[in-house]
Design a protein around this motif. Structure first.
Motif, PDB file in Angstrom:
ATOM      1  N   TYR A  23       7.331   6.365  -1.654  1.00 21.77           N
ATOM      2  CA  TYR A  23       6.373   7.489  -1.627  1.00 21.77           C
ATOM      3  C   TYR A  23       6.057   7.923  -3.062  1.00 21.77           C
ATOM      4  CZ  TYR A  23       4.279  11.993  -0.537  1.00 21.77           C
ATOM      5  OH  TYR A  23       3.412  13.049  -0.447  1.00 21.77           O
ATOM      6  N   SER A  24       7.107   8.043  -3.863  1.00 18.56           N
ATOM      7  CA  SER A  24       6.944   8.498  -5.238  1.00 18.56           C
ATOM      8  C   SER A  24       6.100   7.512  -6.061  1.00 18.56           C
ATOM      9  CB  SER A  24       8.339   8.641  -5.865  1.00 18.56           C
ATOM     10  OG  SER A  24       8.346   9.620  -6.836  1.00 18.56           O
ATOM     11  N   ALA A  25       6.345   6.228  -5.860  1.00 16.76           N
ATOM     12  CA  ALA A  25       5.592   5.210  -6.599  1.00 16.76           C
ATOM     13  C   ALA A  25       4.115   5.242  -6.199  1.00 16.76           C
ATOM     14  CB  ALA A  25       6.187   3.829  -6.339  1.00 16.76           C
ATOM     15  N   LEU A  26       3.861   5.326  -4.888  1.00 13.69           N
ATOM     16  CA  LEU A  26       2.465   5.358  -4.410  1.00 13.69           C
ATOM     17  C   LEU A  26       1.768   6.628  -4.894  1.00 13.69           C
ATOM     18  CD1 LEU A  26       2.998   4.082  -0.734  1.00 13.69           C
ATOM     19  CD2 LEU A  26       1.993   2.782  -2.641  1.00 13.69           C
ATOM     20  N   PHE A  27       2.504   7.733  -4.896  1.00 17.30           N
ATOM     21  CA  PHE A  27       1.958   9.019  -5.341  1.00 17.30           C
ATOM     22  C   PHE A  27       1.539   8.931  -6.812  1.00 17.30           C
ATOM     23  CE2 PHE A  27       1.986  13.395  -6.758  1.00 17.30           C
ATOM     24  CZ  PHE A  27       1.630  14.137  -5.639  1.00 17.30           C
ATOM     25  N   ALA A  28       2.420   8.370  -7.633  1.00 18.86           N
ATOM     26  CA  ALA A  28       2.132   8.258  -9.074  1.00 18.86           C
ATOM     27  C   ALA A  28       0.944   7.332  -9.313  1.00 18.86           C
ATOM     28  CB  ALA A  28       3.364   7.741  -9.817  1.00 18.86           C
ATOM     29  N   ALA A  29       0.914   6.226  -8.587  1.00 15.72           N
ATOM     30  CA  ALA A  29      -0.183   5.259  -8.786  1.00 15.72           C
ATOM     31  C   ALA A  29      -1.511   5.890  -8.376  1.00 15.72           C
ATOM     32  CB  ALA A  29       0.090   3.995  -7.980  1.00 15.72           C
ATOM     33  N   ALA A  30      -1.524   6.639  -7.260  1.00 18.53           N
ATOM     34  CA  ALA A  30      -2.765   7.266  -6.804  1.00 18.53           C
ATOM     35  C   ALA A  30      -3.197   8.368  -7.777  1.00 18.53           C
ATOM     36  CB  ALA A  30      -2.574   7.852  -5.407  1.00 18.53           C
ATOM     37  N   ALA A  31      -2.219   9.096  -8.325  1.00 16.32           N
ATOM     38  CA  ALA A  31      -2.540  10.208  -9.227  1.00 16.32           C
ATOM     39  C   ALA A  31      -3.149   9.719 -10.540  1.00 16.32           C
ATOM     40  CB  ALA A  31      -1.287  11.034  -9.510  1.00 16.32           C
ATOM     41  N   ALA A  32      -2.942   8.448 -10.871  1.00 14.60           N
ATOM     42  CA  ALA A  32      -3.515   7.913 -12.114  1.00 14.60           C
ATOM     43  C   ALA A  32      -5.033   7.807 -12.009  1.00 14.60           C
ATOM     44  CB  ALA A  32      -2.909   6.548 -12.437  1.00 14.60           C
ATOM     45  N   GLY A  33      -5.567   7.718 -10.783  1.00 14.91           N
ATOM     46  CA  GLY A  33      -7.017   7.570 -10.629  1.00 14.91           C
ATOM     47  C   GLY A  33      -7.504   6.371 -11.426  1.00 14.91           C
ATOM     48  N   ASP A  34      -8.514   6.601 -12.260  1.00 19.82           N
ATOM     49  CA  ASP A  34      -9.022   5.505 -13.101  1.00 19.82           C
ATOM     50  C   ASP A  34      -8.235   5.344 -14.399  1.00 19.82           C
ATOM     51  OD1 ASP A  34     -11.042   4.854 -11.419  1.00 19.82           O
ATOM     52  OD2 ASP A  34     -12.482   6.255 -12.343  1.00 19.82           O
ATOM     53  N   PRO A 269       2.812  -4.089   4.070  1.00 17.36           N
ATOM     54  CA  PRO A 269       2.526  -2.979   3.155  1.00 17.36           C
ATOM     55  C   PRO A 269       1.684  -1.869   3.785  1.00 17.36           C
ATOM     56  CG  PRO A 269       2.140  -5.079   2.064  1.00 17.36           C
ATOM     57  CD  PRO A 269       2.462  -5.399   3.484  1.00 17.36           C
ATOM     58  N   SER A 270       0.702  -2.236   4.630  1.00 15.76           N
ATOM     59  CA  SER A 270      -0.133  -1.148   5.163  1.00 15.76           C
ATOM     60  C   SER A 270       0.626  -0.340   6.213  1.00 15.76           C
ATOM     61  CB  SER A 270      -1.466  -1.673   5.701  1.00 15.76           C
ATOM     62  OG  SER A 270      -1.239  -2.804   6.478  1.00 15.76           O
ATOM     63  N   ALA A 271       1.550  -0.983   6.930  1.00 18.66           N
ATOM     64  CA  ALA A 271       2.371  -0.228   7.893  1.00 18.66           C
ATOM     65  C   ALA A 271       3.255   0.773   7.151  1.00 18.66           C
ATOM     66  CB  ALA A 271       3.235  -1.192   8.713  1.00 18.66           C
ATOM     67  N   ILE A 272       3.760   0.361   6.013  1.00 19.03           N
ATOM     68  CA  ILE A 272       4.625   1.258   5.217  1.00 19.03           C
ATOM     69  C   ILE A 272       3.806   2.456   4.710  1.00 19.03           C
ATOM     70  CG2 ILE A 272       6.032   1.419   3.100  1.00 19.03           C
ATOM     71  CD1 ILE A 272       7.356  -0.432   5.064  1.00 19.03           C
ATOM     72  N   ARG A 273       2.618   2.166   4.198  1.00 24.46           N
ATOM     73  CA  ARG A 273       1.763   3.265   3.703  1.00 24.46           C
ATOM     74  C   ARG A 273       1.420   4.230   4.839  1.00 24.46           C
ATOM     75  NH1 ARG A 273      -1.442   2.039  -1.377  1.00 24.46           N
ATOM     76  NH2 ARG A 273      -0.557   0.132  -2.167  1.00 24.46           N
ATOM     77  N   ARG A 274       1.124   3.668   6.024  1.00 23.65           N
ATOM     78  CA  ARG A 274       0.781   4.516   7.174  1.00 23.65           C
ATOM     79  C   ARG A 274       1.953   5.390   7.562  1.00 23.65           C
ATOM     80  NH1 ARG A 274      -1.826   0.322   9.433  1.00 23.65           N
ATOM     81  NH2 ARG A 274       0.002  -0.242  10.661  1.00 23.65           N
ATOM     82  N   LEU A 275       3.121   4.783   7.589  1.00 21.04           N
ATOM     83  CA  LEU A 275       4.327   5.510   7.975  1.00 21.04           C
ATOM     84  C   LEU A 275       4.579   6.692   7.023  1.00 21.04           C
ATOM     85  CD1 LEU A 275       6.931   5.276   9.798  1.00 21.04           C
ATOM     86  CD2 LEU A 275       7.984   4.174   7.827  1.00 21.04           C
ATOM     87  N   LEU A 276       4.365   6.449   5.729  1.00 19.15           N
ATOM     88  CA  LEU A 276       4.636   7.513   4.753  1.00 19.15           C
ATOM     89  C   LEU A 276       3.644   8.650   4.848  1.00 19.15           C
ATOM     90  CD1 LEU A 276       5.778   5.440   1.682  1.00 19.15           C
ATOM     91  CD2 LEU A 276       7.109   7.134   2.932  1.00 19.15           C
ATOM     92  N   ARG A 277       2.467   8.380   5.372  1.00 21.10           N
ATOM     93  CA  ARG A 277       1.481   9.459   5.549  1.00 21.10           C
ATOM     94  C   ARG A 277       1.975  10.456   6.589  1.00 21.10           C
ATOM     95  NH1 ARG A 277      -3.052   5.834   6.226  1.00 21.10           N
ATOM     96  NH2 ARG A 277      -2.816   4.827   4.224  1.00 21.10           N
ATOM     97  N   THR A 278       2.757   9.962   7.554  1.00 17.21           N
ATOM     98  CA  THR A 278       3.155  10.838   8.658  1.00 17.21           C
ATOM     99  C   THR A 278       4.607  11.274   8.550  1.00 17.21           C
ATOM    100  OG1 THR A 278       3.754   8.871   9.900  1.00 17.21           O
ATOM    101  CG2 THR A 278       1.569   9.792  10.306  1.00 17.21           C
ATOM    102  N   HIS A 279       5.366  10.636   7.629  1.00 15.24           N
ATOM    103  CA  HIS A 279       6.817  10.862   7.577  1.00 15.24           C
ATOM    104  C   HIS A 279       7.162  12.216   7.024  1.00 15.24           C
ATOM    105  CE1 HIS A 279      10.010   8.244   8.714  1.00 15.24           C
ATOM    106  NE2 HIS A 279      10.763   8.650   7.740  1.00 15.24           N
TER     107      HIS A 279
END
Ligand code: GLU
Length: 279
Positions: A23-34, A269-279
């Motif tokens: 979750y933390s890794a995905l959060f950081a990567a998304a927060a970088a934007g461009d 990978p997409s199942a993991i991302r989906r799971l973290l959205r609801t976890h």
């Protein structure tokens, strides 16, 4: 699209990634934007960090579909940077050597009959801060093992009031006293998490520090170190923690929730991302 930032994910290779790290890794990567997403391996603890865990972390992040700017910064390769920062703090009179063992600290706290607690446990009672100069000199000359602690009262007297900003919780007045006279150089390694992470965020030109809410208090101390060392102050975003079925936050001991275990159970990978959205 979020505004661009330089963000980082900074795992310690002491075990496999679990869903909280993901979750933390995905959060950081998304927060970088461009902007730029960096990776830092926090491996200054030789007793707990392992090269095979580092390799597994990189492989897991790649499997998730994340890409990061290179080079990866490995803290164990930059001990000279931390030593130089310690020398500067020492020259400013902000540090003192601490010869206490864990056992002695425990005994001292027990004898005092009170134990103010900080985010990392009971606060150091200040024993070695009160050593007289001659005794300090003699022990150092005899080569006694010692850590280096920050004299937090001296430090805050020098810096005055400080503020920082968290994107979830707004403007914060720094309260670094929470940690007492924290260790900045351990006996075994001339560095500590607080020093190395703060310095690296500056050296890597991180503009937005994202990490779990369990490290919220650490930012009070990091703000103080920034002021003492003349480092940049990034923006912060402490995110929610992923919890297990019992409602408690996930920890490395919950082997079942490692990404490896979830991959082996057939999740993509997409199942993991989906799971973290609801976890
Ligand atoms: N290495 C720390 C951890 O794995 C993260 C530190 C940080 O993001 O500042 O918990």
């Amino acid at each position: 699209m979020p505004p661009s930032a330089v963000t980082r994910f900074a795992p310690s290779p002491t075990g496999l990634l679990h869903l909280g790290h993901v979750y933390s890794a995905l959060f950081a990567a998304a927060a970088a934007g461009d902007g730029r997403f960096l990776l830092r391996i926090e491996d200054i603890d030789p007793g707990r960090c392992r090269a095979d865990f580092e390799a597994a972390i990189l492989e897991d992040l790649d499997w998730l579909g994340l890409t990061w700017d290179t080079p990866v910064r490995r803290q164990s390769e930059h001990l000279a940077d931390y030593a130089a920062a310690l020398d500067r703090l020492d020259a400013m009179g902000m540090l003192y050597p601490c010869f206490c063992t864990r056992k002695e600290i425990k005994a001292e706290i027990a004898a005092a009959g009170r134990a103010p607690h900080g985010p990392d446990g009971p606060l150091y009672p200040g024993t070695c801060r009160r050593l007289d100069a001659a005794e300090r000199r003699d022990r150092l000359a005899a080569g006694a093992d010692h850590a280096l602690r920050l004299d937090v009262n001296r430090a805050t007297r020098k810096t005055g009031r400080l503020n920082w900003h968290d994107r979830a919780r707004g403007r914060q007045e720094a309260t670094p006293h929470l940690f007492g006279d924290v260790v900045l150089a351990r006996k075994e390694v001339r560095a500590s998490y607080h020093l190395a992470a703060t310095l690296d965020d500056h050296l890597q030109e991180v503009t937005l520090v994202t990490r779990g809410a369990d490290l919220f208090e650490a930012s009070h101390l990091h703000r103080l170190l920034q002021a003492l060392l003349g480092l940049n102050t990034p923006d912060y975003h402490h995110h929610r923690l992923v919890t297990g079925p019992d409602g408690k936050r996930l920890a490395k001991r919950d082997g079942a929730t490692t990404l490896r275990a979830m991959r082996n159970a057939g999740n993509g990978p997409s199942a993991i991302r989906r799971l973290l959205r609801t976890h």
